[in-house]
Every structure is written in structure tokens, then in C-alpha cells.
Design a protein around this motif. Structure first.
Motif, short mmCIF file in Angstrom:
data_model
loop_
_atom_site.label_atom_id
_atom_site.label_comp_id
_atom_site.label_asym_id
_atom_site.label_seq_id
_atom_site.Cartn_x
_atom_site.Cartn_y
_atom_site.Cartn_z
N ALA A 134 0.82 -1.22 0.00
CA ALA A 134 0.00 0.00 0.00
C ALA A 134 0.85 1.27 0.00
O ALA A 134 0.44 2.31 -0.51
N SER B 255 3.27 1.91 -1.71
CA SER B 255 3.78 2.23 -3.05
C SER B 255 2.97 3.32 -3.75
O SER B 255 3.45 3.91 -4.72
N VAL B 256 1.75 3.64 -3.26
CA VAL B 256 0.94 4.68 -3.90
C VAL B 256 1.57 6.07 -3.70
O VAL B 256 1.23 7.01 -4.42
N LYS C 75 5.30 8.15 -6.42
CA LYS C 75 5.43 9.23 -7.39
C LYS C 75 5.70 10.56 -6.70
O LYS C 75 6.51 11.38 -7.17
N SER D 257 -4.87 0.46 -0.02
CA SER D 257 -4.43 1.08 -1.28
C SER D 257 -5.34 2.25 -1.69
O SER D 257 -4.84 3.36 -1.97
N GLY E 77 -4.76 5.10 0.79
CA GLY E 77 -3.52 5.83 0.55
C GLY E 77 -3.66 6.85 -0.57
O GLY E 77 -3.13 7.97 -0.49
N GLN E 78 -4.41 6.50 -1.61
CA GLN E 78 -4.62 7.44 -2.71
C GLN E 78 -5.44 8.65 -2.27
O GLN E 78 -5.14 9.79 -2.64
N GLN F 131 -3.18 10.85 -0.04
CA GLN F 131 -2.21 11.58 -0.84
C GLN F 131 -2.87 12.76 -1.57
O GLN F 131 -2.28 13.85 -1.64
N TRP G 242 1.90 13.50 0.73
CA TRP G 242 2.52 12.28 1.26
C TRP G 242 2.89 12.43 2.73
O TRP G 242 2.85 11.45 3.49
N THR H 227 -5.90 1.93 -15.83
CA THR H 227 -6.99 1.61 -14.90
C THR H 227 -7.48 0.18 -15.09
O THR H 227 -7.71 -0.55 -14.12
N ALA I 204 -4.84 -2.20 -13.63
CA ALA I 204 -4.83 -2.23 -12.18
C ALA I 204 -6.01 -3.01 -11.60
O ALA I 204 -5.95 -3.52 -10.48
#
Length: 510
Positions: free
Chosen positions: A41, A43-44, A47, A164, A167-168, A171, A176, A270, A273
């Protein structure tokens, strides 16, 4: 004997298979979810970290790698701490470590700080929660243990499906740094789960008996081993460790590369994923279902071979998935992979518990996780290296499937040829034969006048022998009542495994 934890409870305590055990199961469900889903998770945020610190994707990927390395590689350390301080205090401290690591990472000024805070500190905290939660689950469940393991393992896909998207959202709304801070607060729930790990309480009679022999225990009791390496003398444990090491080389490769594989076939981001969502949704139901099946009377004594079937199922799915040429075939692959992946996740620790038993499990799981840590660090990078050389995802999936299928063959064949069933005890056979002879003599029909006296004489002799045995037992009971407390302690320790409700599996016993 194997690693004896402080909260292992008196030897007379039997696994309740319910009651407070359901609270322990809930705590293990949450801990398993955080431990396995958190490295994925996180990893979101990659970027944003790349933009913030001016680093590459490979640099940020080390965050998840360090988290997994700490989760697996600190297994022996966790075993030592559990055997020294008990499960509950270790989990409480681990929850604080996990939360503090994420909170400190929210104020990081470079990527090295995140390696240390998120990777090392949070990874260590999750490790200090994951292993003790499995140990407590093993102590609270015996008959229902396969179901309990399946339900606890379901925490991983459930948490992944929740963390996941969360987390998006974090963010997008808080950046972050704010996301790390909020996730750190969420990890404090590990302390709550640790508080649920209440040690088993002995019955009142057992408590009184222990008070009587307390002084002798202090003098006679051997020093508890912080890490019991005697598990390596168990042939079943060695076979399991070798097979598990081969398994993890390829088990985690398909979930890492399936999204990139879909993009390579020309599908949008999308849509690609969505494959992981399908895999996780199937996994949620596969793990508890597999736990129910593993608990059946006919299946449980053969759980090692059931685990081998799950591995060969998973490996075959990878081999067939390597032939996927469109999105529909990848969806079918994810469905079957989710089923087989869930079966493996539900059975891997259940089989280890069945092999080593309750007392040696704290040391055994630590040593197994340490060996698996090396394979986890080698598996995905080697698959990535193969992809760089061949530029074809088919070879990556073929490699993963071959490794998992090989682990299944090693586990099944070695157990079949190298593990022999325990023969019945000679004393038990003698007593059984003696009892059957006496019953045949008593049930034998009486003959005529010449045989009547002989039959009566035989019955009198049998009754006389039984009376002598009863008298002998009374004398032994009188002697036992006068014996020293040290003898009682030895008897309690000797019978401790049976009173804990452990049953030796003939398939995994030497």
C-alpha cells in the motif's frame, strides 16, 4: 523442550478453541493485514516521493523491499524476545515502533531518512506484531486451528483492498507527509491488538498444585531456551523449510508483474490495475474456505499433502498464465491464481504448527522466516533481471511457476519417503493383548461337569489377578502421595504437551 514463553501458561492449560480466542483471532486478522498489505500500500506514495527528493523509481522501491526484509529477516530476534518477555509486551512495543517510524518519516528531508524510518523502524514494529500474533493463535486454537488460520490469513487481502484506495485519498487531500502521519496513527491499533493477547489462565486446581511445587520449580526448572535450534533435528521441519524457501522464490512474482504484463498487451492503466483487485477479492474468500476444508477429519491428518496440492495448483496456474495473449485470459489467470494463492496463504503456517507443535513453534517460525527472507530478496529481482534479458513476460511466469511447482514436489515426495509413521508403543500393545485374553477367558462358554470346575477355577484366577493389580495400584498411589514435589514437577513437564491439546500428526512425526 522448545522455546518456553513467559505467557505460555501452565502446562495444564488446554487450548480453549473459542471464548477469548475469538478476540485473539480478530487481533491476528488485523496484524496480518497490516504486515502483508502495508509494504504494497505504501507504493501509492512513490510518485510524490520521486518528485519531492528527485530520485528514481528503483530508489523508492527499496522502501517496500526493506519493509519485507525486516518482516522476514528479524524472525529469530522476534522468537528470542517472545521467549524472554512473552507475546503481549513484545506486540505492544512493536505497535509503538511501527507508528513512530511512519510519524518520523513524515518529517523526512531525504530518501535515506525514509529508508531508516519507514523501512527499518516500521518494518521492525510490524515484525514484532506479526510473529507473536501467530504464536498466540496457535495457543488458543487446536481443533479449530485450520479455520482460525484461514480467517486470520484473510486479513491480508482485506487490508490490501482497503489500504491502497485509502492511501490514494490521503495523498490527494493531505500530500505524502500528511498521509504518512495518518497511517502512523492507524498503526497504533497494533498496540490494541497486542493488548488482546491475554495469556491463558490455568484451572484453579492446577494453580494450587503449582503453588505447592513453586519452590522446587525454581530449583529444578531448566533455563528456558531463547532460540531452540533443536527443531533442525526434526526431519519434517527441515523438509518444510527447504520447500518453503523454494516456494517464496516464485510465489510473489506474478502479483508484482501482472499489471505490467497487462499494459504490455496494450491495456490502459486503470483496466490493468483492476486485475489486482480481482485477485484480492478472490483471495478474501479462498483463505477461510481453505481453512474449513483443512479442518475436516479426513483432510487434517494429511494437511502436508493438501499444502502440496495448493502449491502445485499455484505453480500450474503460473505456467498456464504465461500463455495469456489478451485481457480476458489475464482475468481468468487472476481468478485461479487468487484461489491457489489464498490456499497457500491459509495453509503455510498451519502446516508448520502441525509439524513442530506448540512449544517449538515460536523458535521454528522465526528460523523459517529468516530463511525465507533471503529467498524473498532474491525472487522478484531475479525475475526482473530475466525480463530485462528476454524482454518477454512469458519467461517470468514460467520461471515463477516452475519454482512453486518444484517446492510442491519436494514437500510431497520427501514427506512420503523420508517421514515414517510412529509405530504403536510396545507397552500399549502388551496391555491391549492382555486385556483381550482376559475378556476371551471370561466370555468362553462353560463346558460339562468335567470342565465346570476348570472354568470356575479360571474365573477365580482372573479375578484374583485383577484384585492383585488393584492392590498394587493402591500401593503405588500411597507411594505417589509421599513422593517429593520434584517428582510431581517432572510428571507435569513430561505430560505438558498432551495437556496443551497437541496431537502428533503421524504424517509429520518421525
Amino acid at each position: 523442550m522448545g522455546g518456553v514463553a513467559l505467557d505460555n501458561g501452565p502446562s495444564g492449560v488446554k487450548a480453549p478453541d473459542g471464548g477469548w480466542g475469538w478476540a485473539v483471532l480478530f487481533g491476528c486478522f488485523v496484524i496480518t493485514g497490516f504486515s502483508y498489505a502495508f509494504p504494497k500500500a505504501i507504493s501509492v506514495f512513490f510518485k510524490e516521493l520521486i518528485r519531492e527528493f528527485g530520485v528514481g523509481y528503483s530508489d523508492t522501491a527499496w522502501i517496500s523491499s526493506i519493509l519485507l526484509a525486516m518482516l522476514y529477516g528479524t524472525g529469530p530476534l522476534c522468537s528470542i524476545l517472545v521467549n524472554r518477555f512473552g507475546c503481549r509486551p513484545v506486540m505492544m512495543v512493536g505497535g509503538l515502533f511501527a507508528a513512530v517510524g511512519m510519524i518520523l518519516a513524515s518529517a523526512a528531508t531525504n530518501i535515506i531518512h525514509i529508508y531508516l524510518c519507514t523501512g527499518v523502524i516500521t518494518g521492525l514494529g510490524l515484525a514484532l506484531n506479526f510473529q507473536p500474533s501467530l504464536i498466540m493463535l496457535n495457543r488458543y486454537f487446536n481443533e479449530k486451528r485450520p479455520l482460525a488460520n484461514g480467517l486470520a490469513a484473510a486479513g491480508s487481502p482485506v487490508a490490501l483492498c482497503c489500504l491502497s484506495p485509502l492511501g490514494q485519498v490521503l495523498q490527494y487531500n493531505y500530500g505524502w507527509r500528511g498521509g504518512f502521519l495518518i497511517l502512523g496513527g492507524m498503526l497504533l491499533n497494533c498496540c490494541v491488538c497486542g493488548a488482546l493477547m491475554r495469556p491463558l489462565v490455568a484451572p484453579k486446581k492446577a494453580e494450587d498444585e503449582e503453588k505447592q511445587v513453586a519452590a522446587t520449580v525454581e530449583k529444578k526448572k531448566p533455563k528456558a531456551k531463547l532460540l531452540d535450534f533443536s527443531v533442525f533435528k526434526d526431519r519434517g521441519f527441515i523438509i518444510y523449510t527447504v520447500a518453503a524457501s523454494i516456494m517464496v522464490l516464485g510465489l510473489f512474482v506474478p502479483p508484482v508483474f501482472v499489471v505490467s504484463y497487462a499494459k504490455e498487451l496494450g491495456n490502459e492503466d486503470t483496466k490493468s490495475a483492476l486485475l489486482l483487485t480481482i485477485l484480492g477479492f478472490i483471495d478474501i474468500f479462498a483463505r477461510p474456505t481453505c481453512g474449513v476444508i483443512a479442518g475436516l477429519k479426513w483432510v487434517r491428518p494429511r494437511c502436508v499433502y493438501f499444502f502440496s496440492f495448493a502449491l502445485i495448483f499455484n505453480g500450474t496456474t503460473d505456467l498456464l498464465g504465461s500463455m495469456s495473449k489478451n485481457y480476458t485470459s489475464l482475468v481468468v489467470f487472476c481468478i485461479f491464481f487468487g484461489i491457489s494463492y489464498g490456499m497457500v496463504g491459509a495453509l503455510q503456517f498451519e502446516v508448520l504448527m502441525a509439524i513442530v507443535g506448540t512449544e517449538k513453534f515460536p523458535s521454528a517460525i522465526g528460523l523459517v522466516l529468516l530463511v525465507e527472507a533471503l529467498a524473498v530478496l532474491v525472487g522478484p529481482p531475479s525475475a526482473g533481471r530475466l525480463l530485462d534479458i528476454t524482454k518477454n513476460y512469458m519467461f517470468v511466469f514460467l520461471l515463477a511457476g516452475t519454482e512453486v511447482a518444484l517446492s510442491s514436489i519436494v514437500l510431497a515426495t520427501c514427506n512420503f519417503f523420508c517421514i515414517r509413521k510412529s509405530p504403536p508403543a510396545p507397552e500399549a500393545e502388551l496391555e491391549m493383548a492382555k486385556g483381550e485374553t482376559e475378556m476371551e477367558q471370561l466370555k468362553k462358554p462353560l463346558g460339562g461337569e468335567g470342565e465346570e470346575e476348570e472354568d470356575e477355577h479360571r474365573i477365580v484366577e482372573v479375578e484374583k489377578g485383577q484384585q492383585e493389580e488393584r492392590d498394587k495400584q493402591k500401593e503405588e498411589e500411597m507411594e505417589d502421595s509421599v513422593q517429593t514435589n520434584s517428582t510431581k514437577v517432572e510428571d507435569i513437564v513430561k505430560d505438558g504437551a498432551e495437556r496443551n491439546g497437541n496431537v502428533t500428526n503421524p504424517e509429520t512425526s518421525l
